[in-house]
Design an enzyme around this catalytic site. Structure first.
Site, mmCIF file in Angstrom:
data_model
loop_
_atom_site.group_PDB
_atom_site.id
_atom_site.type_symbol
_atom_site.label_atom_id
_atom_site.label_comp_id
_atom_site.label_asym_id
_atom_site.label_seq_id
_atom_site.Cartn_x
_atom_site.Cartn_y
_atom_site.Cartn_z
ATOM 1 N N GLY A 23 -3.667 26.160 11.847
ATOM 2 C CA GLY A 23 -3.236 27.195 11.271
ATOM 3 C C GLY A 23 -3.786 28.193 12.885
ATOM 4 C CG ASP A 24 -8.120 29.726 12.628
ATOM 5 O OD1 ASP A 24 -7.890 30.604 12.885
ATOM 6 O OD2 ASP A 24 -8.214 28.161 11.318
ATOM 7 C CB THR A 25 -5.484 25.392 17.214
ATOM 8 O OG1 THR A 25 -4.828 24.444 16.479
ATOM 9 C CG2 THR A 25 -7.021 25.382 17.688
ATOM 10 C CB ALA A 76 -5.671 31.038 19.672
#
Length: 399
Positions: free
Chosen positions: A170-172, A175
């Protein structure tokens, strides 16, 4: 491995990276890999918690996510630190931040205020739910974005609770979409001179990769469920068991399935009404997978791999990091490089990606070993500060 000689496609672009953990820093890594001068602001003292992240006895994940960055300490919770950040941002092209919405505003660093001093500034804001809407003031981590974006519900075995990947996808994803927005905003600025805000929410980044999940429900009333290692109706496409481990085969196209039937020495399968068409194979997916698994179970991975290559069937080994480091194709394309780090000596890590023919990305600077390692270098270079001014900032607790 020697430090990359190419300046990269984003050479000349200065990025101020604020925020911690994964989404903002991974965006900074992508921009730095492409040649941007990334100045990472860390809180004085321990710095970014990512310095202590990773698996194994020695934490080395920092060496990847902080490469191509310079570290400057900046206490954003006091006026002196906020003013220092304001001065650095005034001389930047891009600001990347992943604080809870409203945080920049409380510090006097709202987009409206920053655009007064730097009209061309691109502000990439990454958060759980975005900068507006009824959930915008909620805290959000990547895993929550995966859950609300639809990812977690469809991952795992059908008779078990939702599972997760072993990475912070989810974070990557957030980003990566943030980086895409920054690149588009740079192009817009080149035409108009205008900066803008790139608003990237964790749950929306996940939603973007969910294929037909929403329209399938809207039009058909169909809700995708967990299906383990398969995509329902797409067959054969699965991980099968060989004598010595797992092996992935994707032969769901009619012609490719015919070649798989030949490789299995069961050419009659291609004409069997149960398997002859894409729709038929989908209906009989479980039976077909069991049949293929029985065949692969009589062979080693090397033997199945050789047959897949011979018959031009998409297939691949299920790799661990150890397998990647030994693979000749990874070596030939330099997908993994060795970097002489300051903190852990020679360290292998993924190369910059994607590959570009005219302005290659790469690792030009290793990760900073300590918070504020580049205070003097950056503040003198960007703001023309003398040693006495640095002393005053340190005495005030700003750096």
């Amino acid at each position: 491995m020697s430090i990359a000689s190419s300046p990269g496609a984003l050479a000349g672009i200065r990025v101020i990276e604020m925020g911690q953990l994964l989404a903002g820093p991974f965006c900074g890594q992508l921009l730095g890999d492409m040649g941007a001068d990334v100045i990472k602001l860390e809180p004085p003292g321990a710095g970014d918690p990512m310095r202590l992240w990773g698996m194994g006895d020695e934490k080395v994940q920092w060496e990847v996510i902080a490469r191509n960055k310079r570290s400057v300490t900046c206490n954003l919770r006091i006026p002196e630190g906020q003013e220092l950040a304001r001065k650095l941002i005034a001389n930047a092209d891009v600001l990347v931040e992943n604080f809870k919405p409203g945080t920049l505003e409380r510090w006097g660093l709202s987009p409206e205020e920053l655009h007064k001093i730097n009209p061309g500034l691109i502000i990439a804001r990454m958060s759980g739910y975005g900068q507006d809407g009824p959930y915008s003031d909620r805290a959000g981590f990547g895993g929550i974005g995966e859950a609300m974006g639809g990812w977690r519900y469809v991952v795992g075995e059908p008779d078990r609770p939702p599972a997760r990947m072993g990475i912070s996808i989810g974070d990557t994803l957030c980003a990566t979409y943030g980086t895409m927005g920054i690149l588009a905003a740079l192009h817009h600025r080149a035409r108009t001179g205008e900066g803008q805000v790139v608003d990237t929410a964790l749950y929306e980044a996940v939603l973007q990769v969910m294929e037909g999940l929403v329209p399938e429900y809207d039009y058909n009333g169909f809700i995708r469920e967990r299906s383990g290692s398969i995509l329902p109706g797409i067959a054969p496409s699965n991980v099968y068991s060989c004598k010595d481990g797992p092996f992935m085969i994707g032969a769901n196209n009619d012609r490719i399935f015919g070649r798989l039937a030949e490789a299995m020495e069961m050419p009659q399968l291609a004409d069997d009404p149960k398997y002859a068409t894409h729709l038929a194979r989908g209906v009989n997916q479980t039976e077909l997978d069991l049949l293929i698994n029985a065949w692969t179970g009589t062979l080693t991975i090397d033997e199945v791999d050789a047959l897949m290559i011979k018959h031009s069937i998409p297939a691949g080994r299920v790799y661990t990091a150890k397998d990647m480091l030994e693979d000749p194709h990874f070596k030939a394309r330099e997908a993994i490089i060795e970097v002489e780090t300051e903190g852990h000596g020679k360290l292998k890590m993924q190369n910059a990606f994607p590959r570009m023919s005219k302005s290659p990305s790469g690792v030009r600077r290793v990760a900073p070993t300590s918070p504020g390692q580049h205070n003097a270098e950056v503040l003198e270079e960007v703001l023309g500060m003398a040693e006495a001014e640095l002393g005053e900032l340190a005495a005030a607790g700003a750096i």
